[in-house]
Write a protein that holds these residues in place. Structure first.
Motif, PDB file in Angstrom:
ATOM      1  N   ASP A 173      -8.136   3.187  -2.274  1.00  0.00           N
ATOM      2  CA  ASP A 173      -7.294   2.823  -3.423  1.00  0.00           C
ATOM      3  C   ASP A 173      -8.008   1.779  -4.285  1.00  0.00           C
ATOM      4  O   ASP A 173      -8.534   0.782  -3.764  1.00  0.00           O
ATOM      5  N   GLU A 231       0.817  -1.230   0.000  1.00  0.00           N
ATOM      6  CA  GLU A 231       0.000   0.000   0.000  1.00  0.00           C
ATOM      7  C   GLU A 231       0.841   1.267   0.000  1.00  0.00           C
ATOM      8  O   GLU A 231       0.323   2.344  -0.306  1.00  0.00           O
ATOM      9  N   SER A 256      -1.073   3.911   5.292  1.00  0.00           N
ATOM     10  CA  SER A 256       0.015   3.644   4.337  1.00  0.00           C
ATOM     11  C   SER A 256       1.089   4.725   4.393  1.00  0.00           C
ATOM     12  O   SER A 256       2.264   4.450   4.145  1.00  0.00           O
ATOM     13  N   TYR A 302      -4.153  -2.600  -6.020  1.00  0.00           N
ATOM     14  CA  TYR A 302      -2.741  -2.884  -5.715  1.00  0.00           C
ATOM     15  C   TYR A 302      -2.382  -4.179  -6.433  1.00  0.00           C
ATOM     16  O   TYR A 302      -3.211  -5.098  -6.511  1.00  0.00           O
TER      17      TYR A 302
END
Ligand code: NAD
Ligand code: TDX
Length: 329
Positions: free
Chosen positions: A272, A120, A146, A275
C-alpha cells in the motif's frame, strides 16, 4: 480488565500504561506467547498482573476468563504484513476466529469490549492527494493481514448491531515505541544500525505512513473505554505523515549516520502506498491530543530505549533477519 495479546508490543505498553494511570485496576493478560509475545516484555509488572498462557481461539478458556472480568480489551492478533504474505493461515485463525471467540464470550456474559484495529483495513489512499480515512470509509484491505483485520472489525460491528454487544472499535495508524518487535520498520532499522548492519528500505521508499506513538494510542483507548459511545468506531492517528525514506533518513540523522547509509531491497508485493487517518472525531468528542504530534521527539526516545535495552531485542534479532533473507527483503 482482561487484555488479550498483552505480551505483545501495544498490548504490553497498554498494561504498563494502565497500571501506572489506573492503580485500582486488576489486570489479567491472556497471551499465546507466539514469536511476537514474551513474558520479558511484562517483567517490570510481573507481580502486579495475572498472566494466563493460552490461545484466544480456545472457547472454553476465553469463556471462563470473560465471565470473570468487567471489561475486555482485545489486542491479540498476528500483526505483520510480510509474515501474512508468506503464510496467511495463522492470520485467518487468530484474527478472525480469535475475535469471533471473544465476541461470543462477551455476548454470553454481557461484558464491555474494546476491539483494537488498524487503518490498513481501508486499503490504499495512493500518493499525490490529501484524502484521509474516516470512520465511514469503505473497507478495502490489500494484504492477508489487513483482510483478516477487516473481517474481525466486521464481526464486531455485526455483533453490536445484531446482538447488542457493548463494544467500541478503534483503527489506529502505524505505531512506534518501546518493545516493538524488530521485524517492524522503525525497530528493524534502529537495531540494524546498533548491530553494525545497513538499514533496509523496501522499493523506492516513497510509501507514506502516519506515525503515532504507542502511548498516544493507548491513552486514546482509555478515553474510549471511559467515554466512548457504544457501537462507535474511532480513528486514532497523530497526523504526522512521512515517507518511509524520510523516516529512515531521520533515524540515520538522529543516530549520527550519513543520510545515504542504507540499502534498497525488493518491494513488498501489493505494498500500500499511503495510509492517513482523520482523527477529528476522537479529538472533538473525547478531547484526545497526541503527546507526540511530531515523530522526531518520540523517535529520539525510542532510539534511546533500543540503545539501553539490548537484552530485550538482541535474542530475536538474528532469527528475524534470517527470515527477511528468506523473503528476499
Ligand atoms: P504484536 O505482534 O507485537 O503482538 C501480538 C500479541 O498477540 C503477541 O503477544 C502474541 O503472542 C499474541 N497472540 C498472537 N496470537 C495469539 C493467539 N492465538 N492467542 C493469544 N494471543 C495471541 O502486535 P502489536 O503490534 O502489538 O498489535 C496489537 C494489535 O494492534 C493488533 O490487533 C494489531 O492489528 C493492532 N494494530 C497494530 C498497529 C501497529 O502499528 N503495530 C497499528 C494499529 C493497530
Ligand atoms: O525493513 C523494512 N523496510 C521497509 O521499507 C520494513 C520492515 C518495512 N518497510 C516499509 C513497509 C511499510 O511501508 O515500512 C513501512 C512500515 O512497515 P511495517 O513496520 O511492516 O508496518 P506496516 O506494514 O505499515 O503495518 C504496521 O502498521 C499498521 C503494523 O505492522 C500493523 O500491525 C498495523 O496494523
Amino acid at each position: 480488565m482482561l487484555v488479550t495479546g498483552g505480551a505483545g508490543f501495544i498490548g504490553a505498553n497498554f498494561v504498563h500504561h494502565t497500571l501506572s494511570h489506573r492503580p485500582d485496576y486488576t489486570v489479567r493478560v491472556l497471551d499465546a506467547l507466539t514469536y511476537a509475545g514474551g513474558r520479558r516484555t511484562l517483567a517490570a509488572v510481573d507481580d502486579r498482573i495475572e498472566f494466563v498462557h493460552g490461545d484466544v481461539c480456545d472457547a472454553d478458556l476465553v469463556d471462563g476468563l470473560v465471565a470473570d472480568t468487567d471489561l475486555v480489551v482485545h489486542f491479540a492478533a498476528e500483526s505483520h504484513v510480510d509474515n501474512s504474505l508468506h503464510d496467511p493461515s495463522p492470520f485467518v485463525r487468530t484474527n478472525v476466529l480469535g475475535t469471533y471467540t471473544v465476541l461470543e464470550a462477551v455476548r454470553r456474559h454481557d461484558r464491555r469490549l474494546h476491539h483494537i484495529s488498524t487503518d490498513e483495513v481501508f486499503g490504499d489512499l495512493g500518493l499525490g492527494n490529501d484524502r484521509k480515512f474516516t470512520e465511514e470509509s469503505r473497507y478495502d484491505p490489500s494484504s492477508p493481514y489487513s483482510a483478516t483485520k477487516a473481517a474481525s472489525d466486521m464481526l464486531v460491528r455485526a455483533w453490536v448491531r445484531s446482538y447488542g454487544v457493548r463494544a467500541t472499535l478503534s483503527n489506529c495508524a502505524n505505531n512506534y515505541g518501546p518493545y516493538q518487535h524488530v521485524e517492524k520498520f522503525v525497530p528493524r532499522q534502529v537495531t540494524n544500525l546498533l548491530s553494525g548492519h545497513r538499514p533496509k528500505l523496501f522499493g523506492t521508499g516513497a510509501h507514506v505512513r502516519e506515525w503515532t506513538h504507542v502511548d498516544d494510542h493507548n491513552a486514546a483507548v482509555h478515553l474510549i473505554l471511559d467515554r466512548g459511545r457504544l457501537g462507535e468506531t474511532y480513528m486514532i492517528g497523530s497526523g504526522d505523515e512521512r515517507s518511509n525514506k524520510a523516516v529512515l533518513e531521520l533515524v540515520l540523522d538522529l543516530m549520527g549516520e550519513s543520510a545515504g547509509g542504507y540499502d534498497h531491497v525488493p518491494d513488498r508485493p501489493g505494498h500500500d502506498l499511503r495510509y492517513a487517518t482523520d482523527s477529528g472525531k476522537l479529538r472533538r468528542e473525547l478531547d484526545w491530543r497526541p503527546r507526540y504530534p511530531d515523530l522526531r521527539a518520540g523517535l529520539s526516545a525510542t532510539i534511546e530505549w533500543y540503545r539501553d535495552n539490548e537484552w530485550w531485542w538482541k535474542p530475536v534479532k538474528e532469527r528475524t533477519e534470517e527470515r527477511y533473507r528468506q523473503f528476499g527483503r
